[in-house]
Design a protein around this motif. Structure first.
Motif, PDB file in Angstrom:
ATOM      1  N   GLU A 193       1.149  -1.398  -0.285  1.00  7.73           N
ATOM      2  CA  GLU A 193       0.047   0.418   0.325  1.00  7.73           C
ATOM      3  C   GLU A 193       0.893   1.328   0.080  1.00  7.73           C
ATOM      4  O   GLU A 193       0.403   2.166  -0.310  1.00  7.73           O
ATOM      5  N   ILE A 194       2.104   1.310   0.607  1.00 11.35           N
ATOM      6  CA  ILE A 194       2.710   2.541   1.017  1.00 11.35           C
ATOM      7  C   ILE A 194       3.392   2.489  -0.658  1.00 11.35           C
ATOM      8  O   ILE A 194       3.537   4.068  -1.028  1.00 11.35           O
ATOM      9  N   MET A 195       3.608   1.130  -1.741  1.00 10.15           N
ATOM     10  CA  MET A 195       4.662   1.259  -2.859  1.00 10.15           C
ATOM     11  C   MET A 195       3.096   2.452  -4.352  1.00 10.15           C
ATOM     12  O   MET A 195       3.484   2.884  -4.475  1.00 10.15           O
ATOM     13  N   ALA A 196       2.064   1.544  -3.495  1.00 11.94           N
ATOM     14  CA  ALA A 196       0.585   2.139  -4.325  1.00 11.94           C
ATOM     15  C   ALA A 196       0.428   4.082  -4.536  1.00 11.94           C
ATOM     16  O   ALA A 196       0.388   4.615  -4.858  1.00 11.94           O
ATOM     17  N   ALA A 197       1.218   3.860  -2.663  1.00 13.24           N
ATOM     18  CA  ALA A 197       1.134   5.951  -2.597  1.00 13.24           C
ATOM     19  C   ALA A 197       1.585   6.496  -2.878  1.00 13.24           C
ATOM     20  O   ALA A 197       1.268   8.004  -3.962  1.00 13.24           O
ATOM     21  N   PHE A 198       2.898   5.653  -3.303  1.00 19.77           N
ATOM     22  CA  PHE A 198       3.957   6.277  -3.686  1.00 19.77           C
ATOM     23  C   PHE A 198       3.796   6.078  -5.420  1.00 19.77           C
ATOM     24  O   PHE A 198       3.816   7.756  -6.181  1.00 19.77           O
ATOM     25  N   VAL A 199       3.095   5.419  -5.918  1.00 21.17           N
ATOM     26  CA  VAL A 199       2.986   5.517  -7.903  1.00 21.17           C
ATOM     27  C   VAL A 199       2.049   6.446  -7.661  1.00 21.17           C
ATOM     28  O   VAL A 199       1.849   7.588  -8.634  1.00 21.17           O
ATOM     29  N   ASN A 200       0.933   6.050  -6.698  1.00 22.25           N
ATOM     30  CA  ASN A 200      -0.283   7.515  -7.394  1.00 22.25           C
ATOM     31  C   ASN A 200       0.023   8.346  -7.318  1.00 22.25           C
ATOM     32  O   ASN A 200      -0.139   9.697  -7.956  1.00 22.25           O
ATOM     33  N   ALA A 201       0.643   8.885  -6.199  1.00 16.31           N
ATOM     34  CA  ALA A 201       1.559  10.118  -6.375  1.00 16.31           C
ATOM     35  C   ALA A 201       1.468  11.319  -7.131  1.00 16.31           C
ATOM     36  O   ALA A 201       2.283  11.890  -7.708  1.00 16.31           O
TER      37      ALA A 201
ATOM     38  N   LYS B 213       6.315  13.050  -1.054  1.00 11.34           N
ATOM     39  CA  LYS B 213       7.284  12.736   0.105  1.00 11.34           C
ATOM     40  C   LYS B 213       6.824  11.672   1.778  1.00 11.34           C
ATOM     41  O   LYS B 213       7.687  11.321   1.840  1.00 11.34           O
ATOM     42  N   GLU B 214       5.782  11.857   1.265  1.00 14.14           N
ATOM     43  CA  GLU B 214       5.716  10.963   2.531  1.00 14.14           C
ATOM     44  C   GLU B 214       6.064  10.101   2.323  1.00 14.14           C
ATOM     45  O   GLU B 214       6.497   9.005   3.232  1.00 14.14           O
ATOM     46  N   SER B 215       5.348   9.261   1.194  1.00 18.31           N
ATOM     47  CA  SER B 215       5.619   7.660   0.730  1.00 18.31           C
ATOM     48  C   SER B 215       7.094   7.416   0.672  1.00 18.31           C
ATOM     49  O   SER B 215       7.338   6.578   0.778  1.00 18.31           O
ATOM     50  N   SER B 216       8.035   7.789  -0.449  1.00 22.38           N
ATOM     51  CA  SER B 216       9.484   8.203  -0.158  1.00 22.38           C
ATOM     52  C   SER B 216       9.884   8.064   1.274  1.00 22.38           C
ATOM     53  O   SER B 216      10.498   7.401   1.006  1.00 22.38           O
ATOM     54  N   LYS B 217       9.561   8.388   2.286  1.00 26.48           N
ATOM     55  CA  LYS B 217      10.309   8.016   3.938  1.00 26.48           C
ATOM     56  C   LYS B 217      10.592   6.834   3.926  1.00 26.48           C
ATOM     57  O   LYS B 217      10.635   6.160   4.740  1.00 26.48           O
ATOM     58  N   VAL B 218       8.798   6.851   3.673  1.00 25.55           N
ATOM     59  CA  VAL B 218       8.992   5.473   4.628  1.00 25.55           C
ATOM     60  C   VAL B 218       9.588   4.422   3.549  1.00 25.55           C
ATOM     61  O   VAL B 218       9.919   3.083   4.117  1.00 25.55           O
ATOM     62  N   LEU B 219       9.158   4.787   2.206  1.00 24.41           N
ATOM     63  CA  LEU B 219      10.031   3.625   1.301  1.00 24.41           C
ATOM     64  C   LEU B 219      11.402   3.314   1.660  1.00 24.41           C
ATOM     65  O   LEU B 219      12.150   2.619   1.528  1.00 24.41           O
ATOM     66  N   MET B 220      11.981   4.681   2.171  1.00 27.16           N
ATOM     67  CA  MET B 220      13.415   4.745   2.246  1.00 27.16           C
ATOM     68  C   MET B 220      13.914   4.661   3.813  1.00 27.16           C
ATOM     69  O   MET B 220      14.949   5.038   4.099  1.00 27.16           O
ATOM     70  N   LEU B 221      13.176   4.067   4.450  1.00 22.62           N
ATOM     71  CA  LEU B 221      13.328   3.763   6.550  1.00 22.62           C
ATOM     72  C   LEU B 221      13.393   4.990   6.599  1.00 22.62           C
ATOM     73  O   LEU B 221      14.484   3.960   7.546  1.00 22.62           O
ATOM     74  N   PHE B 222      13.268   5.969   6.657  1.00 26.03           N
ATOM     75  CA  PHE B 222      13.423   7.147   7.426  1.00 26.03           C
ATOM     76  C   PHE B 222      12.974   6.926   8.230  1.00 26.03           C
ATOM     77  O   PHE B 222      12.031   6.156   8.987  1.00 26.03           O
ATOM     78  N   THR B 223      14.041   7.835   9.449  1.00 28.00           N
ATOM     79  CA  THR B 223      12.808   7.571  11.002  1.00 28.00           C
ATOM     80  C   THR B 223      11.860   8.394  11.251  1.00 28.00           C
ATOM     81  O   THR B 223      11.888   9.473  10.158  1.00 28.00           O
ATOM     82  N   PRO B 224      10.334   7.577  11.380  1.00 29.76           N
ATOM     83  CA  PRO B 224       9.177   8.795  11.555  1.00 29.76           C
ATOM     84  C   PRO B 224       9.433  10.324  12.701  1.00 29.76           C
ATOM     85  O   PRO B 224      10.280  10.072  13.400  1.00 29.76           O
ATOM     86  N   LYS B 225       8.657  11.156  11.275  1.00 30.69           N
ATOM     87  CA  LYS B 225       9.047  12.411  12.305  1.00 30.69           C
ATOM     88  C   LYS B 225       8.610  12.458  13.650  1.00 30.69           C
ATOM     89  O   LYS B 225       9.188  13.472  14.767  1.00 30.69           O
ATOM     90  N   SER B 226       7.654  11.327  14.608  1.00 28.74           N
ATOM     91  CA  SER B 226       7.474  11.482  15.375  1.00 28.74           C
ATOM     92  C   SER B 226       7.460  11.035  16.927  1.00 28.74           C
ATOM     93  O   SER B 226       8.107  11.056  18.088  1.00 28.74           O
ATOM     94  N   VAL B 227       9.491  10.226  16.332  1.00 27.19           N
ATOM     95  CA  VAL B 227      10.382   9.744  17.022  1.00 27.19           C
ATOM     96  C   VAL B 227      11.649  10.410  17.106  1.00 27.19           C
ATOM     97  O   VAL B 227      11.819  11.123  16.257  1.00 27.19           O
ATOM     98  N   VAL B 228      11.627  10.499  18.597  1.00 24.83           N
ATOM     99  CA  VAL B 228      13.399  11.729  18.515  1.00 24.83           C
ATOM    100  C   VAL B 228      14.101  10.052  19.292  1.00 24.83           C
ATOM    101  O   VAL B 228      13.612   9.091  20.697  1.00 24.83           O
ATOM    102  N   ILE B 229      15.194   9.589  18.704  1.00 22.49           N
ATOM    103  CA  ILE B 229      16.468   9.029  18.956  1.00 22.49           C
ATOM    104  C   ILE B 229      16.713   8.660  19.843  1.00 22.49           C
ATOM    105  O   ILE B 229      16.554   8.239  21.323  1.00 22.49           O
TER     106      ILE B 229
END
Length: 305
Positions: free
Chosen positions: A87-95, A205-221
């Motif tokens: 579903e993330i890949m679908a979101a990326f393609v559709n965007a 941009k948001e779907s790319s972040k998930v596909l690139m394994l970026f840390t979610p915005k809400s998480v502060v390591i």
């Protein structure tokens, strides 16, 4: 190693989501065919651009439907995560298609601005009204799911922007009918294109972040590391990786250095505390921990490739 899962979607909800997508697909096929025919007959570029966008809607909805179905499949030896990223890949393609379609529409609009054409406005008005009604119904069907699912949001945005495009086409048809302002057809097409880029870029941009394994915005390591270090007998947390697998799962892996050579049974109890802690405070629902004691490696590197 430890893990903790939370699942939030039922099969009945997924089936309902699939049904709503199918209804939207059939509605958009009907709109696309009628607008293509009407666009050629009337000579309206805005109507043809709306038809092209509708066609991209059909493709995006089909992609979203397939992704939603794939997402239900279980993991296997060769696909240990299953199809959770579908579903993330679908979101990326559709965007991405939103942005590409927008650029194409704007190019055509610029050419038409230099050569305005007389347009059969009555047909444009009626077909835009049909588009507004059908897409408006589809938007209502998908609105709730779009709030919690990136794939459904991408399909929802396609339909919402197309409904807005149909409204713009309707306004253009009225202006052409009563005021003979034929350049408005190309001008509205430009506005539709700009709006598509605006809506598509954020989702891309948001779907790319998930596909690139970026840390979610809400998480502060650093906050997570500091809080885990308050649990005894944890000495140090390092080599941390945190990523979002899909809409529902955030994964974390880390090395933890202990102050003493604890038993495996003791580690299990500490691990349970860590899992509960990071889930309730940071929304992380899958944890992998590598325990260490007096291991000769750098303990100061929190994040490392």
């Amino acid at each position: 190693m430890g893990h903790h899962h939370q699942h939030g979607h039922s099969h009945s909800h997924t089936d309902l989501k699939g049904r709503n997508l199918l209804i939207s697909i059939f509605l958009n096929v009907a709109i696309t065919v009628s607008q293509v025919i009407g666009g050629f007959i009337s000579g309206s570029l805005a109507l043809l651009s709306d038809a092209l966008h509708n066609f991209s809607d059909v493709l995006s909805l089909i992609i979203s439907y397939i992704a939603a179905r794939l997402g239900k499949r279980k993991a296997s030896n060769f696909k240990t995560f299953g199809y959770k990223r579908a579903e993330i890949m679908a979101a990326f393609v559709n965007a991405a298609t939103l942005v590409v379609v927008a650029i194409f529409l704007m190019k055509e609009a610029v050419e038409r601005l230099y050569k305005p054409q007389v347009i059969e406005s009555d047909l444009v008005i009626w077909l835009s009204l049909i588009g507004i009604a059908a897409n408006g119904f589809s938007v209502l069907l998908l609105k709730k799911d779009a709030e919690e699912n990136m794939n459904m949001k991408s399909a929802y945005l396609h339909l919402l922007t197309d409904m807005m495009a149909s409204v713009a086409v309707l306004i253009g048809g009225i202006l052409m009918k009563y005021f003979q302002i034929y350049w408005i057809d190309a001008a509205l097409t430009m506005l539709i294109g700009l709006y598509l880029i605006y809506m598509g870029y954020d989702l891309l941009k948001e779907s790319s972040k998930v596909l690139m394994l970026f840390t979610p915005k809400s998480v502060v390591i650093q906050d997570i590391v500091d809080s885990i270090c308050t649990i005894e007998p944890v000495k140090n947390v390092h080599h941390v990786h945190i990523w979002q697998l899909n809409e529902d799962e955030v994964h974390m892996e880390a090395h933890i250095d202990f102050k003493e050579d604890i038993k495996l049974s003791e580690f299990d109890l500490i691990l349970e505390k860590i899992e509960e802690h990071v889930y309730h405070k940071h929304g992380i629902n899958h944890v992998n921990i590598q325990p260490e004691f007096n291991k000769c490696d750098s303990k100061n590197i929190i994040v490392q490739d």
